[in-house]
Design an enzyme around this catalytic site. Structure first.
Site, PDB file in Angstrom:
ATOM      1  CE  LYS A 174       3.407  43.217  53.403  1.00  0.00           C
ATOM      2  NZ  LYS A 174       2.890  42.655  54.663  1.00  0.00           N
ATOM      3  NE  ARG A 232      -1.557  32.810  55.053  1.00  0.00           N
ATOM      4  CZ  ARG A 232      -1.914  33.258  56.248  1.00  0.00           C
ATOM      5  NH1 ARG A 232      -3.060  32.862  56.805  1.00  0.00           N
ATOM      6  NH2 ARG A 232      -1.145  34.094  56.914  1.00  0.00           N
TER       7      ARG A 232
HETATM    8  N1  BES Z   1       5.556  38.774  53.967  1.00  0.00           N
HETATM    9  C1  BES Z   1       4.563  39.023  54.950  1.00  0.00           C
HETATM   10  C2  BES Z   1       5.019  38.642  56.354  1.00  0.00           C
HETATM   11  C3  BES Z   1       6.036  39.542  56.992  1.00  0.00           C
HETATM   12  C4  BES Z   1       5.688  40.789  57.442  1.00  0.00           C
HETATM   13  C5  BES Z   1       7.315  39.093  57.187  1.00  0.00           C
HETATM   14  C6  BES Z   1       6.642  41.589  58.061  1.00  0.00           C
HETATM   15  C7  BES Z   1       8.257  39.892  57.821  1.00  0.00           C
HETATM   16  C8  BES Z   1       7.917  41.138  58.253  1.00  0.00           C
HETATM   17  C9  BES Z   1       3.296  38.219  54.650  1.00  0.00           C
HETATM   18  O1  BES Z   1       3.018  38.043  53.307  1.00  0.00           O
HETATM   19  C10 BES Z   1       2.162  38.966  55.243  1.00  0.00           C
HETATM   20  O2  BES Z   1       1.908  40.045  54.800  1.00  0.00           O
HETATM   21  N2  BES Z   1       1.525  38.380  56.239  1.00  0.00           N
HETATM   22  C11 BES Z   1       0.440  39.016  56.891  1.00  0.00           C
HETATM   23  C12 BES Z   1      -0.600  37.976  57.153  1.00  0.00           C
HETATM   24  C13 BES Z   1      -1.911  38.552  57.638  1.00  0.00           C
HETATM   25  C14 BES Z   1      -2.561  39.372  56.551  1.00  0.00           C
HETATM   26  C15 BES Z   1      -2.820  37.425  58.064  1.00  0.00           C
HETATM   27  C16 BES Z   1       0.982  39.598  58.195  1.00  0.00           C
HETATM   28  O3  BES Z   1       1.836  38.992  58.824  1.00  0.00           O
HETATM   29  O4  BES Z   1       0.556  40.695  58.554  1.00  0.00           O
HETATM   30 MN    MN Z   2       1.894  39.641  52.508  1.00  0.00          MN
END
Ligand code: BES
Ligand code: MN
Ligand code: ZN
Length: 484
Positions: free
Chosen positions: A269, A343
């Site tokens: 991230k 997931r």
């Molecule tokens: N934990 C995150 C989702 C999230 C991000 C929740 C920001 C709250 C605030 C999750 O694991 C994630 O990183 N999801 C990705 C999915 C994508 C790579 C398809 C996302 O939402 O960017």
């Molecule tokens: Mn994630």
């Protein structure tokens, strides 16, 4: 917090603090006593306008034996949603916390109109507001007087509802606390220890914890693939509450995402705000909060709470984009983005819970940033393959002030998860991120009624008030209590 019932009138009760609610409207007499004259004067002189959430504190109020009088504005009854009422009661709780008082006397009739659901929200709001995070601060915040007792004016009939609200509030506060703890404290092992400790406290509750060897043995390779980059070992936690008279009653099952920190893994991230990914275990914390509440309430139902706990880190051993792993269900997954890890742990947990022959399964997960984009911070995302279950959750959410909003799971979205190299890909591209995430989960939930709650927007506040909210504990506890 201690609860006491008293039979004096609002005029005669000698208390640190008397709390009276005022509903807007011409002919409303809040207390039906001489106190109403004072209230009418304050409104007339514009010193108090009883809009929802407005608060006025008076010391040594005229004609009263109480040391202080708090007036809480309740707006107009017809425009008041459960959510807004809940906010107002939390505001009241914060006011009570800030005052140097040990007890408060609640005039339940004026505050709640004698409605059990409102009484419950009042208890919830007061308890919620008492929580303060101090665990990792050397300098504790300024000394505050602890509110130790609530005194109820009126008949005993609402004591149970107020107690239920307080219990619900304590459960939400546990959820908040686990969420707020730093990720170097709140690890998968820490969550497992807390679950074990909770099971020790309640006779109805049992806890079982799988370590990585046990998970390898059963075949939870997809879950373990997320944990591979981390030095913190994963844990799979099962909390069982056996409360039904019939021990064989099919349980309701909660499944929580417990990513104790989500760096994104190799699909790292960006740095800004990454600290908030300590909240990526709020689904797990919600399960813990709910299990505590139903255990304290001795709920006469069978409920199983399951937590998949991992830390998602990059390293030389971490899962890479392109890796293919096998799930507990036997299907293979091409991991195209290691940041779509929720997931990957949930699918194995959702397969595992089939063995409980559940009446219904609800998973709770901070699953997608896209949910925040779609629904903001007010509604939890609800996705389900079962219309009846979805409708029940929507309705309960609205009624208890912990709302969710449904998004579709439909065939055309499922195609977005096609992979050339495995049975399913773990991401579906840029569009409809919340839906494709739920589509992924739906491939593993075909054998029971299932709903998914995406709490990415509702589990915590950002900014100055950064901290976990305790949602959706009220929604879920009320669902567990319902017969639907
Ligand atoms: N934990 C995150 C989702 C999230 C991000 C929740 C920001 C709250 C605030 C999750 O694991 C994630 O990183 N999801 C990705 C999915 C994508 C790579 C398809 C996302 O939402 O960017
Ligand atoms: Mn994630
Ligand atoms: Zn995550």
């Amino acid at each position: 917090m201690e609860l006491r019932l008293e039979r004096t009138s609002v005029l005669d009760c000698a208390t640190d603090c008397l709390v009276v609610g005022i509903t807007q409207g011409d002919s409303v007499e809040p207390t039906g006593t001489e106190l109403d004259t004072l209230i009418a004067e304050l409104i007339e002189s514009k010193d108090f306008k009883p809009t929802l959430g407005a608060i006025l504190v008076l010391r040594h109020p005229r004609d009263l034996s109480a040391e202080r009088l708090i007036l809480l504005g309740l707006g107009t009854a017809d425009k008041r949603t459960a959510f807004a009422e809940q906010e107002a009661f939390i505001g009241l709780g914060k006011q009570l916390k800030s005052l140097p008082i040990r007890e408060a006397t609640l005039d339940l009739a004026s505050l709640t109109g004698g409605q059990a659901s409102s009484v419950e929200r009042l208890g919830y709001g007061i308890e919620w507001a008492q929580y303060q995070y101090t665990a990792t601060k050397a300098k504790k915040d300024e000394e505050t007087t602890e509110l130790g007792a609530l005194i109820l004016l009126g008949d005993a009939s609402h004591q149970v509802a107020l107690q239920t609200g307080l219990t619900l509030g304590r459960g939400a506060n546990l959820t908040r606390h686990l969420g707020n703890l730093p990720p170097n404290t709140c690890t998968p092992r820490y969550l497992a220890d807390q679950a074990m400790a909770m099971a020790e406290r309640f006779p109805t509750l049992d806890c079982e914890v799988f370590d990585e060897d046990a998970m390898t043995e059963i075949g939870m390779h997809c879950l373990l693939s997320v944990s591979k980059g981390s030095d913190e070992p994963a844990r799979f936690i099962i909390l069982r509450h056996q409360g039904a008279k019939d021990p064989n009653q099919a349980p309701k099952v909660l499944v929580g995402k417990g990513v104790t920190f989500d760096t994104g893994g190799i699909s790292l991230k960006p740095g800004g705000g990454m600290d908030e990914m300590k909240f990526d275990m709020c689904g797990a914390a919600t399960v813990m909060g709910c299990m505590q509440v139903i255990s304290e309430l001795k709920l006469e139902a069978n409920v199983i709470g399951v937590i998949a706990a991992v830390e998602n880190m990059p390293s030389g051993r971490a899962t890479k984009p392109g890796d293919v792993v096998q799930t507990l269900a036997g299907k293979t997954v091409e991991i195209l983005n290691t940041d779509a890890e929720g997931r990957l742990i949930l699918c194995d947990a959702l397969t595992y819970v089939e063995r409980f022959n559940p009446e219904a399964v609800v998973d709770i997960a901070t699953l997608t940033g896209a949910c925040l984009v779609a629904l903001g911070k007010h509604n939890t995302g609800l996705l389900s393959t079962d219309d009846a279950l979805a409708d029940t959750l929507l309705q309960i959410g609205r009624e208890v002030g912990d709302p969710c909003w449904r998004l579709p799971i439909e065939e055309p979205y499922q195609k977005l998860l096609d992979s050339n190299f495995a049975d399913i890909a773990n991401i579906g591209g840029r569009d409809a991120g919340t839906i494709t995430a739920a589509c992924f989960l739906s491939r593993f939930t075909e054998n029971y009624p299932w709903a998914h709650l995406d709490i990415a927007g509702t589990a915590w506040f950002s900014g100055a008030a950064k901290g976990a909210t305790g949602r959706p504990v009220p929604l879920l506890v009320n669902w567990l209590k319902s017969s639907a």
